[in-house]
Design an enzyme around this catalytic site. Structure first.
Site, PDB file in Angstrom:
ATOM      1  N   GLY A  70       0.803 -23.163 -12.555  1.00 26.62           N
ATOM      2  CA  GLY A  70       1.706 -23.183 -13.494  1.00 26.62           C
ATOM      3  C   GLY A  70       3.148 -23.577 -13.180  1.00 26.62           C
ATOM      4  N   THR A  71       3.765 -23.063 -12.421  1.00 27.20           N
ATOM      5  CA  THR A  71       5.111 -24.089 -12.298  1.00 27.20           C
ATOM      6  C   THR A  71       5.437 -25.141 -12.167  1.00 27.20           C
ATOM      7  OG1 THR A  71       6.037 -21.876 -11.545  1.00 27.20           O
ATOM      8  CG2 THR A  71       7.726 -22.962 -11.528  1.00 27.20           C
ATOM      9  N   ASN A 142       2.402 -14.321 -22.494  1.00 30.31           N
ATOM     10  CA  ASN A 142       2.281 -14.105 -21.052  1.00 30.31           C
ATOM     11  C   ASN A 142       2.686 -12.560 -21.473  1.00 30.31           C
ATOM     12  OD1 ASN A 142       4.466 -15.720 -20.398  1.00 30.31           O
ATOM     13  ND2 ASN A 142       4.436 -14.173 -18.751  1.00 30.31           N
ATOM     14  N   SER A 192      -3.158 -22.604 -14.720  1.00 32.94           N
ATOM     15  CA  SER A 192      -2.880 -22.067 -13.355  1.00 32.94           C
ATOM     16  C   SER A 192      -4.391 -20.513 -13.265  1.00 32.94           C
ATOM     17  CB  SER A 192      -1.550 -21.182 -13.501  1.00 32.94           C
ATOM     18  OG  SER A 192      -1.523 -20.142 -12.496  1.00 32.94           O
ATOM     19  N   ALA A 193      -4.438 -21.452 -11.968  1.00 34.45           N
ATOM     20  CA  ALA A 193      -5.555 -21.103 -12.081  1.00 34.45           C
ATOM     21  C   ALA A 193      -6.012 -19.532 -11.313  1.00 34.45           C
ATOM     22  CB  ALA A 193      -6.068 -21.226 -10.153  1.00 34.45           C
ATOM     23  N   HIS A 194      -5.029 -18.609 -11.473  1.00 31.85           N
ATOM     24  CA  HIS A 194      -4.501 -17.185 -10.772  1.00 31.85           C
ATOM     25  C   HIS A 194      -4.936 -16.324 -12.130  1.00 31.85           C
ATOM     26  CE1 HIS A 194      -0.632 -15.772 -11.204  1.00 31.85           C
ATOM     27  NE2 HIS A 194      -0.250 -17.339 -11.564  1.00 31.85           N
ATOM     28  N   THR A 230      -1.717 -33.978  -0.512  1.00 26.43           N
ATOM     29  CA  THR A 230      -2.802 -33.710   0.093  1.00 26.43           C
ATOM     30  C   THR A 230      -3.355 -32.698  -0.634  1.00 26.43           C
ATOM     31  OG1 THR A 230      -1.840 -35.146   2.483  1.00 26.43           O
ATOM     32  CG2 THR A 230      -4.744 -33.498   1.711  1.00 26.43           C
ATOM     33  N   CYS A 318      14.434  -8.088 -12.650  1.00 27.41           N
ATOM     34  CA  CYS A 318      15.146  -7.229 -12.602  1.00 27.41           C
ATOM     35  C   CYS A 318      16.065  -8.753 -12.123  1.00 27.41           C
ATOM     36  CB  CYS A 318      15.238  -6.630 -10.692  1.00 27.41           C
ATOM     37  SG  CYS A 318      16.503  -5.789  -9.797  1.00 27.41           S
TER      38      CYS A 318
HETATM   39  N1  PLP Z   1       3.302 -19.538 -17.642  1.00 20.68           N
HETATM   40  C1  PLP Z   1       2.539 -18.974 -18.294  1.00 20.68           C
HETATM   41  C2  PLP Z   1       2.560 -17.842 -19.269  1.00 20.68           C
HETATM   42  C3  PLP Z   1       2.671 -17.788 -16.897  1.00 20.68           C
HETATM   43  O1  PLP Z   1       1.821 -15.947 -17.068  1.00 20.68           O
HETATM   44  C4  PLP Z   1       3.092 -17.859 -15.643  1.00 20.68           C
HETATM   45  C5  PLP Z   1       2.924 -16.737 -14.872  1.00 20.68           C
HETATM   46  O2  PLP Z   1       3.534 -15.575 -14.570  1.00 20.68           O
HETATM   47  C6  PLP Z   1       4.107 -19.120 -15.098  1.00 20.68           C
HETATM   48  C7  PLP Z   1       3.740 -20.289 -16.565  1.00 20.68           C
HETATM   49  C8  PLP Z   1       3.732 -19.898 -14.176  1.00 20.68           C
HETATM   50  O3  PLP Z   1       2.536 -20.124 -13.433  1.00 20.68           O
HETATM   51  P1  PLP Z   1       2.459 -20.098 -11.506  1.00 20.68           P
HETATM   52  O4  PLP Z   1       2.518 -18.529 -11.346  1.00 20.68           O
HETATM   53  O5  PLP Z   1       1.048 -20.755 -11.254  1.00 20.68           O
HETATM   54  O6  PLP Z   1       3.068 -20.910 -11.063  1.00 20.68           O
END
Ligand code: PLP
Length: 372
Positions: A70-71, A142, A192-194, A230, A318
């Site tokens: 995601g980042t 989130n 983001s997959a996780h 890659t 924190c």
């Molecule tokens: N955007 C949202 C809404 C998220 O909840 C998160 C993860 O905490 C991210 C972006 C970042 O994703 P990643 O952990 O895959 O970098």
């Protein structure tokens, strides 16, 4: 096994994702960019995953770019749009840190949200103009779970800033909402997959054909020059498998998890004096239960919950050694004292009625202990 109510932080790997990954962690080790049979096998896995993610995200396969999560997707969308066209970025006040981090403060304008976390459309309209390169409004938050009116945002952006690209962070939304449909008005979509039962360290960014975005990672010609490096073949295969199961079970899980969430929230409201839900249930995704418990420091509560085998998280982070209320809670108008009492319980694909039962047995007691 702990009672895991922190799916918004990350989700356990779905067995289907693990099974899809294993071959590419063993005999399917090829670099997808070669010409021989070992490479071709890896390339076939990437292209079949691309088709799955394209359907999942309502995109053409050629518009799907695989990333490290995601980042990276969000950074690429925002920083990439800014460097492609110049101008400024307009971000909602409740975006993830990955969005704020991708944008120099001098080129950033922030749109306020209402007390439920929904973007203020009038304020957004006032900030839009020809100098805006990119607008970023997440599909679901989130922390507090709020779903944004993305269709209305898209219409506004097209009308008031036709040159701007619209990005949506659909990372938290994917488990709960039909992203293919709801993000169809966005030029750029991050996942983001996780967060939906896939592995960590892999994600995708939809870059629709009209969107000009400079790559963040430069080097090799992978992903048609849009993201060098890659491929994480096993991760990409795992993400696609997780996406397929998520979509196939989504409607049913939203109902089931919505009931579990309601049971937990109703139970806590009934047993913990002064407990309050941060956002109304109709405004948020099914898996989100964000509450405040007056008089109780959330950090202390989380430690007691952890001791009792319940994993949750707080509405604070924190920062430089001090506990800072989250920017999201400040944005919805919560004062710092109340924000320090906020706890997020978040559900996911593996959640069950046992989790709710266990949490209801533990949380009220832990709150009472701290209050005493
Ligand atoms: N955007 C949202 C809404 C998220 O909840 C998160 C993860 O905490 C991210 C972006 C970042 O994703 P990643 O952990 O895959 O970098």
């Amino acid at each position: 096994m702990p009672v895991y109510l922190d799916h918004a932080a990350t989700t356990p790997l779905r067995p289907e994702a693990l099974a899809a990954m294993l071959p590419y962690l063993s005999e399917g080790y090829g670099n997808p960019f070669g010409v021989h049979s070992v490479s071709r096998r890896a390339k076939a896995a990437i292209e079949s995953a691309r088709d799955v993610m394209a359907t999942a995200l309502g995109a053409d396969p050629g518009d799907v770019v695989f990333t490290s999560g995601g980042t990276e997707s969000i950074n690429t969308a925002i920083a990439g749009a800014l460097s492609a066209t110049g101008g400024s970025a307009v971000l909602s006040a409740v975006e993830h840190a990955a969005a704020f981090g991708a944008c120099p403060p001098s080129r950033m304008r922030v749109v306020p949200v209402d007390h439920e976390g929904r973007v203020d459309l009038e304020a957004l309209a006032d900030l839009l103009g020809d100098d805006v390169a990119v607008v970023s409004v997440m599909l679901a938050n989130n922390e507090i779970g709020t779903v944004q009116p993305l269709g209305e945002v898209a219409q506004l952006v097209r009308r008031k800033a036709p040159r701007a690209l619209l990005h949506t962070d659909a990372v938290h939304a994917f488990s709960w909402l039909d992203v293919a449909d709801m993000a169809s008005g966005a030029d750029l979509v991050s996942v983001s997959a996780h967060k939906f039962g896939g592995p960590k360290g892999v994600g995708a960014l939809v870059v629709r054909s009209r969107a000009r975005v400079e790559p963040l990672l430069r080097g090799g010609p992978q992903e048609r020059g849009r993201r060098a490096g890659t491929h994480n073949v096993a991760g990409i295969a795992g993400m696609a498998a997780a996406a397929e199961v998520t979509i196939g079970t989504r409607a049913r899980r939203v109902e089931e998890v919505g009931r579990l969430r309601d049971e937990l929230a109703d139970g806590l409201l009934a047993t913990v004096e002064g407990a309050r839900e941060t956002v109304s249930r109709r405004a948020k995704v099914a898996g989100s239960c964000h509450m405040t418990f007056p008089g109780v420091e959330s950090e202390a509560l989380l430690v007691l919950l952890d001791d009792a085998g319940v994993c949750a998280s707080a509405g604070s982070a924190c920062a430089s050694g001090a506990i800072e209320p989250s920017h999201v809670l400040r944005a919805v108008g919560m004062d710092d004292e109340e924000a320090s009492t906020a706890v997020r319980f978040s559900f996911g694909w593996s959640s069950s009625a046992d989790d709710v039962e266990a949490a209801l047995a533990v949380v009220p007691k832990a709150v009472a202990e701290l209050r005493a």
